[in-house]
Structures are given as structure tokens and as C-alpha cells.
Design a protein around this motif. Structure first.
Motif, mmCIF file in Angstrom:
data_model
loop_
_atom_site.group_PDB
_atom_site.id
_atom_site.type_symbol
_atom_site.label_atom_id
_atom_site.label_comp_id
_atom_site.label_asym_id
_atom_site.label_seq_id
_atom_site.Cartn_x
_atom_site.Cartn_y
_atom_site.Cartn_z
ATOM 1 N N LEU A 151 -0.651 5.539 -21.836
ATOM 2 C CA LEU A 151 -0.262 4.495 -20.894
ATOM 3 C C LEU A 151 0.191 5.080 -19.565
ATOM 4 C CD1 LEU A 151 1.670 1.898 -23.092
ATOM 5 C CD2 LEU A 151 -0.543 1.613 -21.978
ATOM 6 N N ARG A 152 0.843 6.249 -19.627
ATOM 7 C CA ARG A 152 1.272 6.902 -18.395
ATOM 8 C C ARG A 152 0.054 7.222 -17.512
ATOM 9 N NH1 ARG A 152 5.595 10.845 -17.898
ATOM 10 N NH2 ARG A 152 5.570 10.934 -20.174
ATOM 11 N N THR A 153 -0.958 7.815 -18.113
ATOM 12 C CA THR A 153 -2.161 8.183 -17.362
ATOM 13 C C THR A 153 -2.896 6.952 -16.841
ATOM 14 O OG1 THR A 153 -2.416 10.159 -18.738
ATOM 15 C CG2 THR A 153 -4.334 9.445 -17.485
ATOM 16 N N PHE A 154 -3.038 5.943 -17.709
ATOM 17 C CA PHE A 154 -3.762 4.736 -17.311
ATOM 18 C C PHE A 154 -3.023 3.998 -16.194
ATOM 19 C CE2 PHE A 154 -5.824 0.550 -18.930
ATOM 20 C CZ PHE A 154 -6.737 0.616 -17.890
ATOM 21 N N THR A 155 -1.688 3.968 -16.279
ATOM 22 C CA THR A 155 -0.892 3.289 -15.253
ATOM 23 C C THR A 155 -1.012 4.001 -13.920
ATOM 24 O OG1 THR A 155 0.682 2.527 -16.935
ATOM 25 C CG2 THR A 155 1.416 2.473 -14.642
ATOM 26 N N PHE A 156 -0.973 5.328 -13.942
ATOM 27 C CA PHE A 156 -1.186 6.102 -12.713
ATOM 28 C C PHE A 156 -2.515 5.706 -12.063
ATOM 29 C CE2 PHE A 156 1.871 9.619 -13.823
ATOM 30 C CZ PHE A 156 2.562 9.566 -12.626
ATOM 31 N N VAL A 157 -3.575 5.774 -12.857
ATOM 32 C CA VAL A 157 -4.926 5.523 -12.332
ATOM 33 C C VAL A 157 -5.057 4.087 -11.838
ATOM 34 C CG1 VAL A 157 -7.369 5.412 -12.927
ATOM 35 C CG2 VAL A 157 -5.965 7.296 -13.782
ATOM 36 N N PHE A 158 -4.570 3.124 -12.640
ATOM 37 C CA PHE A 158 -4.754 1.713 -12.284
ATOM 38 C C PHE A 158 -4.004 1.337 -11.015
ATOM 39 C CE2 PHE A 158 -2.781 -2.544 -12.558
ATOM 40 C CZ PHE A 158 -3.903 -3.277 -12.206
ATOM 41 N N LEU A 159 -2.709 1.692 -10.919
ATOM 42 C CA LEU A 159 -1.912 1.266 -9.768
ATOM 43 C C LEU A 159 -2.357 1.949 -8.475
ATOM 44 C CD1 LEU A 159 1.670 0.986 -11.300
ATOM 45 C CD2 LEU A 159 0.053 -0.842 -10.777
ATOM 46 N N ILE A 160 -2.756 3.212 -8.572
ATOM 47 C CA ILE A 160 -3.285 3.893 -7.380
ATOM 48 C C ILE A 160 -4.619 3.269 -6.973
ATOM 49 C CG2 ILE A 160 -4.194 6.088 -6.500
ATOM 50 C CD1 ILE A 160 -2.109 7.504 -8.233
ATOM 51 N N PHE A 161 -5.465 2.978 -7.975
ATOM 52 C CA PHE A 161 -6.751 2.330 -7.691
ATOM 53 C C PHE A 161 -6.531 0.947 -7.078
ATOM 54 C CE2 PHE A 161 -9.968 -0.684 -9.221
ATOM 55 C CZ PHE A 161 -11.105 -0.157 -8.599
ATOM 56 N N LYS A 162 -5.557 0.205 -7.587
ATOM 57 C CA LYS A 162 -5.277 -1.138 -7.079
ATOM 58 C C LYS A 162 -4.876 -1.084 -5.603
ATOM 59 C CE LYS A 162 -1.958 -4.900 -7.356
ATOM 60 N NZ LYS A 162 -0.735 -5.427 -7.969
ATOM 61 N N SER A 163 -4.063 -0.085 -5.240
ATOM 62 C CA SER A 163 -3.640 0.040 -3.840
ATOM 63 C C SER A 163 -4.800 0.449 -2.953
ATOM 64 C CB SER A 163 -2.501 1.056 -3.732
ATOM 65 O OG SER A 163 -1.365 0.616 -4.442
ATOM 66 N N ALA A 164 -5.610 1.380 -3.456
ATOM 67 C CA ALA A 164 -6.719 1.876 -2.636
ATOM 68 C C ALA A 164 -7.809 0.833 -2.457
ATOM 69 C CB ALA A 164 -7.301 3.138 -3.266
#
Length: 481
Positions: A151-164
Motif C-alpha cells: 500500500l505504501r508503494t501504491f499510494t506513492f505512485v497513485f498520489l504523485i500520478f494524480k498530481s501530475a
């Protein structure tokens, strides 16, 4: 036996309420944005998470860092609202100017990513730390899609992707020059922009649903185990409990001071000619903030129940009068405008504005009453803090105490003066004058202005002084007192 059952039921209800609040926060964060527009406001989710981390922040490592990062992200999300106003106002002069939109989205996306990384890292570090040192095993699940590491890895990827992803499509609308034969033409966008927006929404929503589903399962697993709060309590030693309660109190007081500063910011008049000179920061917003700040502070002042009651009464009246006045002002500006007051035979316009003037008097009176209550509340609070700090018999002539009172008089005096000057400006706007740009040629353009046009500048200067002194004053109270 029944008492034990009641306590058990209260704990179960607390677990359910906490889990529901976390899930609500996650729902606010899962949806993709379209440039600066966020249809499920992220700041609500960030504030909920920051609030839920408060209790653990004073006893367990990493929670405080995560809480602070979430509050900063909430402020960044809230800042998008005035940014949208700025973008909209700028583009009213040139609807084909999309560069300002691209610039704003790129700036906000970059800032969000900078603060999202430590927020996510510290959140999962905090949960892992707590799970490893207590029997709350659900916090450190492993070997599944909802394991802590996954979940830590997925949350990193998702929230950064959402902002970008909400900023990147806007890059397709940046103004650029192209050569067509021997001439140079200006292009204001790309035909692929609608497809880029559609793709970002589909991909963002799909990833968001997957992330929300996994995070919800993780939260429910922690709720079903029911050991999160007991794990936090186990980290608080008897020696640190008093310090823990003191930190909670200080944070609550600091929150009240922040709301006071927000109230000062809301004192500005945000008026644009393109919006019929309507103030985009109506006074009732300041009234709501003022009342909230006084109520929050009153909980830390002994014997302030009566002042709290008066704060609620005056604050409600001020907000109500301000709202009614705002409605009548907008109605007058949309139907008539200040230029209509030039003509004495325009009875309807004069009658409409007369109601605005009457309501402004009532609004200002309730505002001054609220400030008087604020002065008494702050004075009472300072007296208590000074007495507790001195550990001696109170000397009301002490220079430190007199200096604190003097600063309190200054800040309440500034806010009172600002309210009075705003009232004078209402009457000055009702007594308009016609100015010729060229007195020798009456056919040249004319300007309709207030009889005291400099009052607008004075209001801005007073608002700046009030805001700056508010920040200084409440930092002084928090740090020095």
C-alpha cells in the motif's frame, strides 16, 4: 454489568466513527482533477487525516510529521480557490490565453508532489512503527495486496500520478508560434487536448478506484482488530501523560489563533469591475471565522461561558446581517450600479441603496460588539496565562502584562477602525460624483467615482496592517506568553 456494556458499546462506536471518517477522507482524495478544479475537495480529506493523527502525534514517532504534512497539503488545496479566481479574472481579458492555466496547474502539481512524498512516507512509517512495537498486527499486514509495504508503494505512485496528470494535459494548450509557409501564426492549443483530458480522467479514475478499494480494506481490517487506540495509549508513559495533555491543549489554542489570522485575511475587499464591483470576499465569511475563533479560545479560558454565549449571539447576528446586506448589495449592483445614483430622479436606485446603507450600519454595529467581546476574551486569557506563568501574586502593574494589554488594544483597535472606515466607504459610494477626463471637451470619457475615492486605498492599507499585526500578535501570545 450494564455499565461495562455501555463502555464497550462506546468504544465500538468510536472505532466505527473513526473508520468512517478515514474512509470519507480517502473518498475525497481518490478522484482525478481537471486542472485546478477538484470536484471532491482534497483539503477536506487532508484535514480529516490530520485531525485523526493528532492523538498519536504526541506519543508515537512519525505521526506528527505526517499530521503537519497533511495540514500543509490542506492549505495548498485551499489556495487553489483564489488561484481559480485569479485565472478566471486574467482570462476574461483574453479567453484564448491558456498559458496562465498551464502555469498555475504546473506550480500546484509540483508543490503538491513535494509535500505528498513526506506525508505518505511518514504516515506508513508511523503505522509500521506502532504495529512493530504493539500487538496491533493489522497495521503491519504482509504478503497481500493490502500489506503495508504494498500500500505504501501504491499510494506513492497513485498520489504523485494524480498530481501530475491534472497538469500535463494543460501543457498541450500553451501558446506557441508555428510557421505556415512564409508566415508565422500563433497557435493557442492542440487538437489532442480533449483526448488527453479524457484519457487522464479514465486512467486517473480507474487507478483511484483500485487505490480506494485497497485502502478501505486496510482501514476495515484495522477497525475489525480494534487495537489501534489501545496501541497508541500503550505508547504514552505515566510520566509523559501530563506533557501529552499539555501539547494537546497548546495545539487546540494554536488552532484558534490560526482562525483569528484567517479572519484578518478575510477582511480584505476583493472587488473586480468585471464582476459588477461585487466583493468576492463577503463579510459573513469573516463573521463565521471570527465566531469560530472566539468559541475555540473560550474553551481555554476559565469562567468564559458567558462570553462564549455572547460570542455566539453577536457572531450569528453579524453573519446574518452581513449576509442580508450582501444580498441587497449584489442586487443593487446588478440592477442599477453606482452610476445610477448620479440621477436624483432614479428613485428606485436611491431606495435600493438606502437599504444597503441601513443594513451596513446594523452590520457594523454587530461587528463592533463582536470585537468588544473579543477584547474581553483575549484580556481574560492573557491574565490567566500571565498568572500561571508568574507563579506569584498577580501584579496588574507589571510592565509585561501592560505590554500584552497594549498589543490587545492595538489589534482590536485596528479591526474596529477597519470596520468603521468600511461603513464610511458605503456612504461615500452612495454620494457619487462625475469626473471629466478632459474638462475642456465634454464629449471625452467621464468617470463615475465615490465622493471619497481614497477610502478604497485606505481600506486596503488597513487590511494589510490588520493582517500583519494579527500574525505578529498571535505569534507573540503563543510564543512569548
Amino acid at each position: 454489568m450494564s455499565e461495562i456494556n455501555l463502555l464497550s458499546a462506546d468504544k465500538e462506536q468510536k472505532k466505527k466513527n473513526t473508520a468512517s471518517a478515514v474512509i470519507l477522507a480517502l473518498v475525497m482524495l481518490f478522484n482525478p482533477n481537471i486542472n485546478l478544479y477538484d470536484f471532491l475537495p482534497d483539503f477536506i480529506g487532508y484535514i480529516i487525516l490530520a485531525k485523526l493523527f493528532e492523538r498519536a502525534a504526541d506519543s508515537t514517532p512519525y505521526f506528527e510529521e505526517a499530521r503537519a504534512a497533511f495540514m500543509k497539503l490542506a492549505y495548498i488545496s485551499i489556495a487553489k480557490i483564489p488561484a481559480i479566481v485569479i485565472v478566471t479574472t486574467t482570462r476574461m481579458g483574453n479567453v484564448q490565453d491558456h498559458d496562465i492555466v498551464a502555469l498555475m496547474t504546473l506550480v500546484f502539481a509540483t508543490i503538491e508532489i513535494i509535500f505528498l512524498i513526506p506525508a505518505v512516507k511518514n504516515s506508513f512509517d508511523a503505522l509500521s512503527y506502532l504495529g512493530q512495537r504493539t500487538d496491533a498486527e493489522s497495521l503491519i499486514k504482509s504478503g497481500t495486496l493490502i500489506s503495508t509495504d504494498a500500500l505504501r508503494t501504491f499510494t506513492f505512485v497513485f498520489l504523485i500520478f494524480k498530481s501530475a496528470v491534472y497538469a500535463l494535459p494543460e501543457m498541450l494548450r500553451i501558446t506557441r508560434s508555428v510557421e505556415i509557409g512564409s508566415t508565422e501564426a500563433i497557435m493557442y492549443g492542440s487538437r489532442y487536448y480533449p483526448w488527453a483530458i479524457l484519457a487522464s480522467l479514465i486512467i486517473g479514475f480507474t487507478c483511484g478506484v483500485i487505490w480506494l478499494s485497497r485502502m478501505t480494506k486496510y482501514v476495515k481490517a484495522i477497525r475489525d482488530e480494534g487495537k489501534f487506540f489501545s496501541a497508541i495509549d500503550s505508547m504514552i508513559t505515566p510520566d509523559s501523560r501530563d506533557a501529552y495533555n499539555e501539547r494537546l491543549k497548546k495545539r487546540s489554542i494554536s488552532r484558534a489563533f490560526v482562525v483569528f489570522n484567517i479572519c484578518a485575511v478575510l477582511s480584505f475587499d476583493l472587488i473586480f469591475q468585471n464582476y459588477n464591483s461585487v466583493d468576492l470576499l463577503p463579510g459573513f465569511l469573516q463573521g463565521l471565522a471570527f465566531t469560530t475563533a472566539l468559541v475555540l479560545l473560550s474553551h481555554h479560558v476559565n469562567g468564559a461561558e458567558e462570553l462564549r454565549r455572547y460570542s455566539l449571539i453577536c457572531g450569528t447576528l453579524f453573519s446574518l446581517f452581513s449576509l442580508v446586506n450582501y444580498v441587497f448589495t449584489v442586487k443593487f449592483l446588478n440592477e442599477y450600479g453606482y452610476s445610477s445614483l448620479l440621477y436624483a430622479n432614479n428613485i428606485a436606485a436611491h431606495e435600493s441603496y438606502k437599504m444597503v446603507e441601513i443594513l451596513s450600519i446594523v452590520e457594523t454595529a454587530s461587528y463592533l460588539a463582536l470585537i468588544a467581546i473579543c477584547f474581553l476574551m483575549l484580556k481574560k486569557y492573557i491574565l490567566e496565562v500571565f498568572t500561571a506563568r508568574a507563579h506569584t501574586e498577580l501584579d496588574k502593574k507589571d510592565p509585561y502584562l501592560k505590554d500584552a494589554y497594549r498589543k490587545t488594544v492595538i489589534i482590536t483597535g485596528l479591526s474596529s477602525l477597519l470596520g468603521i472606515v468600511k461603513l464610511l466607504n458605503v456612504f461615500a459610494n452612495g454620494n457619487v460624483q462625475l469626473i471629466f477626463t478632459d474638462s475642456s471637451d465634454v464629449t471625452m470619457p467621464t468617470i463615475v467615482t465615490s465622493s471619497l475615492p481614497w477610502l478604497g486605498t485606505l481600506i486596503t492599507l488597513l487590511s494589510i496592517a490588520y493582517t500583519l499585526y494579527s500574525v505578529y500578535y498571535f505569534n507573540y501570545i503563543k510564543n512569548d506568553m
